[in-house]
Write a protein that holds these residues in place. Structure first.
Motif, PDB file in Angstrom:
ATOM      1  N   GLU A  15       2.820 -55.093  -2.097  1.00  0.00           N
ATOM      2  CA  GLU A  15       2.875 -55.210  -3.545  1.00  0.00           C
ATOM      3  C   GLU A  15       4.273 -54.892  -4.037  1.00  0.00           C
ATOM      4  O   GLU A  15       5.031 -54.155  -3.399  1.00  0.00           O
ATOM      5  N   LYS A  19       2.044 -55.887  -8.429  1.00  0.00           N
ATOM      6  CA  LYS A  19       1.451 -57.204  -8.155  1.00  0.00           C
ATOM      7  C   LYS A  19       1.352 -57.433  -6.660  1.00  0.00           C
ATOM      8  O   LYS A  19       2.301 -57.198  -5.925  1.00  0.00           O
ATOM      9  N   LYS A  20       0.182 -57.897  -6.239  1.00  0.00           N
ATOM     10  CA  LYS A  20      -0.060 -58.174  -4.826  1.00  0.00           C
ATOM     11  C   LYS A  20       0.715 -59.431  -4.435  1.00  0.00           C
ATOM     12  O   LYS A  20       0.562 -60.479  -5.044  1.00  0.00           O
ATOM     13  N   LEU A  21       1.574 -59.304  -3.408  1.00  0.00           N
ATOM     14  CA  LEU A  21       2.380 -60.429  -2.939  1.00  0.00           C
ATOM     15  C   LEU A  21       1.783 -61.123  -1.721  1.00  0.00           C
ATOM     16  O   LEU A  21       1.900 -62.330  -1.572  1.00  0.00           O
ATOM     17  N   THR A  66      -0.019 -64.457  -1.414  1.00  0.00           N
ATOM     18  CA  THR A  66      -1.108 -64.733  -2.353  1.00  0.00           C
ATOM     19  C   THR A  66      -0.794 -66.035  -3.081  1.00  0.00           C
ATOM     20  O   THR A  66       0.357 -66.480  -3.121  1.00  0.00           O
ATOM     21  N   GLU A  67      -1.820 -66.645  -3.658  1.00  0.00           N
ATOM     22  CA  GLU A  67      -1.612 -67.903  -4.387  1.00  0.00           C
ATOM     23  C   GLU A  67      -0.606 -67.725  -5.516  1.00  0.00           C
ATOM     24  O   GLU A  67       0.263 -68.560  -5.721  1.00  0.00           O
ATOM     25  N   GLU A  68      -0.733 -66.631  -6.254  1.00  0.00           N
ATOM     26  CA  GLU A  68       0.184 -66.381  -7.368  1.00  0.00           C
ATOM     27  C   GLU A  68       1.621 -66.210  -6.883  1.00  0.00           C
ATOM     28  O   GLU A  68       2.550 -66.764  -7.457  1.00  0.00           O
ATOM     29  N   ALA A  69       1.802 -65.444  -5.802  1.00  0.00           N
ATOM     30  CA  ALA A  69       3.147 -65.237  -5.265  1.00  0.00           C
ATOM     31  C   ALA A  69       3.731 -66.554  -4.761  1.00  0.00           C
ATOM     32  O   ALA A  69       4.920 -66.836  -4.967  1.00  0.00           O
ATOM     33  N   ARG A  71       2.966 -69.573  -5.860  1.00  0.00           N
ATOM     34  CA  ARG A  71       3.303 -70.371  -7.054  1.00  0.00           C
ATOM     35  C   ARG A  71       4.615 -69.906  -7.674  1.00  0.00           C
ATOM     36  O   ARG A  71       5.381 -70.701  -8.197  1.00  0.00           O
ATOM     37  N   ASN A  72       4.850 -68.601  -7.624  1.00  0.00           N
ATOM     38  CA  ASN A  72       6.072 -68.047  -8.215  1.00  0.00           C
ATOM     39  C   ASN A  72       7.266 -68.103  -7.261  1.00  0.00           C
ATOM     40  O   ASN A  72       8.329 -67.578  -7.568  1.00  0.00           O
TER      41      ASN A  72
END
Length: 129
Positions: A15, A19-21, A66-69, A71-72
């Protein structure tokens, strides 16, 4: 009686800023400490030992962004000062102030998977759940 649950790979993660990476499939941890001895004139053995600093070295296997990481556009090669969180049935272990020492990756183009990562942590804290 509280039912205990078994940790899963989602319970080991990196993290940054809360936020979980990435989730981690497995890990091994080693803590070392370099201590010094105090010698006194005329004594055949040391009279004391002085504890030195601790170093926490961890080897992580199979990191999945993670999906969010993803995407970012997370870039593990530029990652600094992050945390490794390990959730166990009765406590949480947090390694903080982490820096990566070695990254190994294999896979297909576009995969956000690292096979093996070695990190060094500045601190280790355990908290009860």
């Amino acid at each position: 009686m509280i039912a205990s649950r078994f940790p899963t790979s989602a319970d080991i993660y990196l993290e940054l800023n809360g936020k979980k990476l990435a989730v981690v499939q497995g890990y091994s941890a080693q803590t070392t400490k370099t201590s010094s001895v105090v010698e006194a004139f005329g004594e055949s053995e040391p009279v004391a030992t002085i504890p030195g600093p601790k170093q926490h070295t961890l080897t992580l296997t199979r990191l999945y962004a993670t999906e969010e990481a993803a995407r970012n556009g997370v870039n593990f090669h530029e990652l600094e000062d992050f945390n490794l969180v390990i959730c166990k049935p009765d406590r949480r272990v947090i390694y903080s102030g982490c820096q990566w020492e070695n990254l190994s990756e294999t896979g297909k183009l576009g995969d956000m998977v690292l096979e093996k990562v070695t990190i060094v942590a500045a601190r280790r804290v355990e908290t009860a759940l």
